[in-house]
Design a protein around this motif. Structure first.
Motif, short mmCIF file in Angstrom:
data_model
loop_
_atom_site.label_atom_id
_atom_site.label_comp_id
_atom_site.label_asym_id
_atom_site.label_seq_id
_atom_site.Cartn_x
_atom_site.Cartn_y
_atom_site.Cartn_z
N GLY A 140 44.74 45.61 35.59
CA GLY A 140 44.58 46.04 34.21
C GLY A 140 45.93 46.30 33.54
O GLY A 140 46.06 46.20 32.32
N GLY A 166 44.07 41.64 33.32
CA GLY A 166 42.90 42.52 33.30
C GLY A 166 42.64 43.10 31.91
O GLY A 166 41.50 43.26 31.48
N ASP A 170 39.40 42.95 29.65
CA ASP A 170 38.76 44.15 29.09
C ASP A 170 38.61 44.06 27.57
O ASP A 170 37.59 44.45 27.01
CB ASP A 170 39.56 45.40 29.48
N GLY A 183 36.01 43.31 33.05
CA GLY A 183 36.33 42.13 33.88
C GLY A 183 35.16 41.64 34.71
O GLY A 183 34.79 40.46 34.63
N GLN A 187 32.73 38.21 34.39
CA GLN A 187 32.45 37.30 35.51
C GLN A 187 30.93 37.08 35.65
O GLN A 187 30.47 35.96 35.82
CB GLN A 187 33.02 37.87 36.81
N GLY A 272 43.20 44.42 40.58
CA GLY A 272 41.77 44.44 40.25
C GLY A 272 41.18 43.07 39.91
O GLY A 272 40.05 42.77 40.28
N ASN A 276 38.00 38.63 40.99
CA ASN A 276 37.32 37.56 40.25
C ASN A 276 37.04 36.34 41.12
O ASN A 276 37.96 35.69 41.63
CB ASN A 276 38.16 37.16 39.03
N THR A 303 41.55 46.67 44.36
CA THR A 303 41.67 47.65 43.30
C THR A 303 42.64 48.76 43.72
O THR A 303 43.19 48.72 44.82
CB THR A 303 40.24 48.17 42.98
N ASP A 304 42.91 49.74 42.85
CA ASP A 304 43.85 50.81 43.22
C ASP A 304 43.27 51.64 44.36
O ASP A 304 42.13 52.11 44.27
CB ASP A 304 44.11 51.71 42.00
O1 KG4 Z 1 43.99 47.14 39.90
P1 KG4 Z 1 42.98 47.78 39.02
O2 KG4 Z 1 41.77 48.39 39.67
O3 KG4 Z 1 43.62 48.89 38.14
C1 KG4 Z 1 44.85 48.73 37.52
O4 KG4 Z 1 45.89 49.03 38.15
O5 KG4 Z 1 44.83 48.26 36.37
O6 KG4 Z 1 42.50 46.66 37.97
C2 KG4 Z 1 41.50 46.91 37.03
C3 KG4 Z 1 41.31 45.65 36.20
C4 KG4 Z 1 40.45 45.87 34.98
O7 KG4 Z 1 41.11 45.29 33.88
C5 KG4 Z 1 39.16 45.13 35.31
O8 KG4 Z 1 38.48 44.64 34.18
C6 KG4 Z 1 39.68 44.01 36.16
O9 KG4 Z 1 40.67 44.61 36.97
N1 KG4 Z 1 38.62 43.43 37.02
C7 KG4 Z 1 38.22 42.14 36.92
C8 KG4 Z 1 37.17 41.97 37.86
N2 KG4 Z 1 36.98 43.16 38.50
C9 KG4 Z 1 37.89 44.04 37.97
N3 KG4 Z 1 38.64 41.14 36.12
C10 KG4 Z 1 38.02 39.95 36.27
N4 KG4 Z 1 37.02 39.72 37.13
C11 KG4 Z 1 36.56 40.69 37.94
N5 KG4 Z 1 35.56 40.44 38.80
#
Ligand code: KG4
Ligand code: ZN
Length: 335
Positions: A140, A166, A170, A183, A187, A272, A276, A303-304
């Motif tokens: 994100g 991300g 969003d 996100g 998908q 994150g 996908n 993810t984090d």
């Molecule tokens: O790494 P993360 O959990 O947190 C950050 O450090 O930002 O990433 C979150 C991001 C969000 O923008 C979310 O919409 C995206 O990852 N995300 C996805 C999917 N699952 C989470 N984007 C596209 N497809 C997905 N399946």
């Protein structure tokens, strides 16, 4: 100390997470508490709300880690904590907790670069991770294309000039009427849509650049929506699929260009957006075609999370030694 017991804390954004690892690759305990439901009504993460929630969660989560595993606090050999990049107030909560633990237990304290954590997620999941490799970190907050020449030696080859991948998901999800974070919802909708229905740009910037720009794509979706959304044959799922395909294509094209330039054919995916399925599928196919391989962490480690921070803490400590108690937060820490 071959396999130190590592306790790690991650609070850089909207997930409070703690983990206990034995050595860099063996997870003993791992818990993530997501704040997503609290931030949902605001359409994004509210920094002050995030800090307060971390403050409420961190101590009970630390206590629970020890009560659930039956481990004594005194068994801990090393404390790892995210020092940045991230939200300043959120990071401070984790740093304060980690410092208190390291001081009370008299064990080394290691501040970890959150991005090194995302990269380490693949170390944690794959015993045979080859070096050198390329790495795409898409979350994100970040979009990084990295040449990983060795453990903790990185060459940043490309980053986003505006929205992170991300963030683009969003913001587009919001325009399509979905909740935050969108996100995974894009998908899901895309799985029922036709990605060829709406023509959207693959913004590649200069010919020799590995940078990304997603704000133009987001604007293109908004403009197309204005034109299409009231038509009888408008289909939200087709728009979601067309958008997702444009993001995925852009990411895959840049990765494969770098594969061609460097001759490095193995690539790790994290962050994150690594969850996908379409991105994984297309990257995997493109790499296989040139005899390379895609390494991606499990969805939970994409993810984090604090487990990846523990792994990165181990390697950071081995290479640079511990930090002292002046360790501060670095909201804009570079790779
Ligand atoms: O790494 P993360 O959990 O947190 C950050 O450090 O930002 O990433 C979150 C991001 C969000 O923008 C979310 O919409 C995206 O990852 N995300 C996805 C999917 N699952 C989470 N984007 C596209 N497809 C997905 N399946
Ligand atoms: Zn992250």
């Amino acid at each position: 100390m071959d396999k130190p017991l590592i306790f790690a804390i991650e609070t850089s954004c909207d997930e409070t997470s703690v983990a206990i690892l034995r050595g860099p690759k063996e997870i003993v305990y791992h818990k993530i508490s997501s704040q997503i439901d609290i931030h949902k009504p605001f359409g994004g993460v509210v920094p002050e709300v995030a800090s307060r929630k971390h403050l409420e969660m961190v101590n009970p989560m630390i206590q629970e880690a020890f009560s659930e595993t039956g481990l004594a606090y005194s068994a801990v050999d090393l404390i790892g904590v995210t020092k940045g990049p991230g939200l300043v107030g959120a990071l401070l909560v984790g740093i304060a907790a980690a410092k208190a633990m390291a001081f009370a237990l008299d064990v080394p304290l290691v501040g970890v670069n959150h991005m090194h954590g995302h990269l380490a997620a693949n170390e944690l999941c794959h015993a045979d991770l080859p070096y050198p490799h390329l790495s795409l970190v898409v979350s994100g907050g970040h979009t990084y294309l990295i040449e990983v020449t060795g453990r903790l030696t990185y060459r940043l080859r490309g980053t986003t000039r505006d929205d992170a991948a991300g963030e683009a998901f969003d913001k587009t999800a919001r325009a399509l009427g979905m909740e935050y974070p969108g996100g995974a919802l894009i998908q899901k909708a895309a799985e029922m849509g036709n990605a060829d229905r709406y023509a959207l740009p693959r913004i590649l910037l200069e010919k020799d650049s590995y940078d990304f720009s997603f704000s133009g794509l987001k604007t293109a979706v908004l403009q197309l929506l204005q034109k299409e959304k009231d038509k009888a044959d408008y289909k939200m799922e087709d728009m979601a699929a067309s958008f997702q395909e444009a993001v995925v294509d852009t990411l895959v094209i840049k990765c494969m260009r770098l594969v061609k330039e460097t001759g490095i054919k193995d690539l790790t995916l994290s962050g994150g957006v690594a969850a996908n399925a379409r991105l994984r599928e297309k990257l995997e196919a493109a790499l296989q075609e040139v005899g390379g391989r895609l390494y991606a962490p499990s969805v939970i480690l994409s993810t984090d999370n604090a487990a990846m921070i523990a792994t990165a803490a181990y390697y950071t400590w081995k290479k640079h030694g511990p930090d002292d108690f002046t360790l501060g937060v670095h909201p804009n820490l570079a790779l």
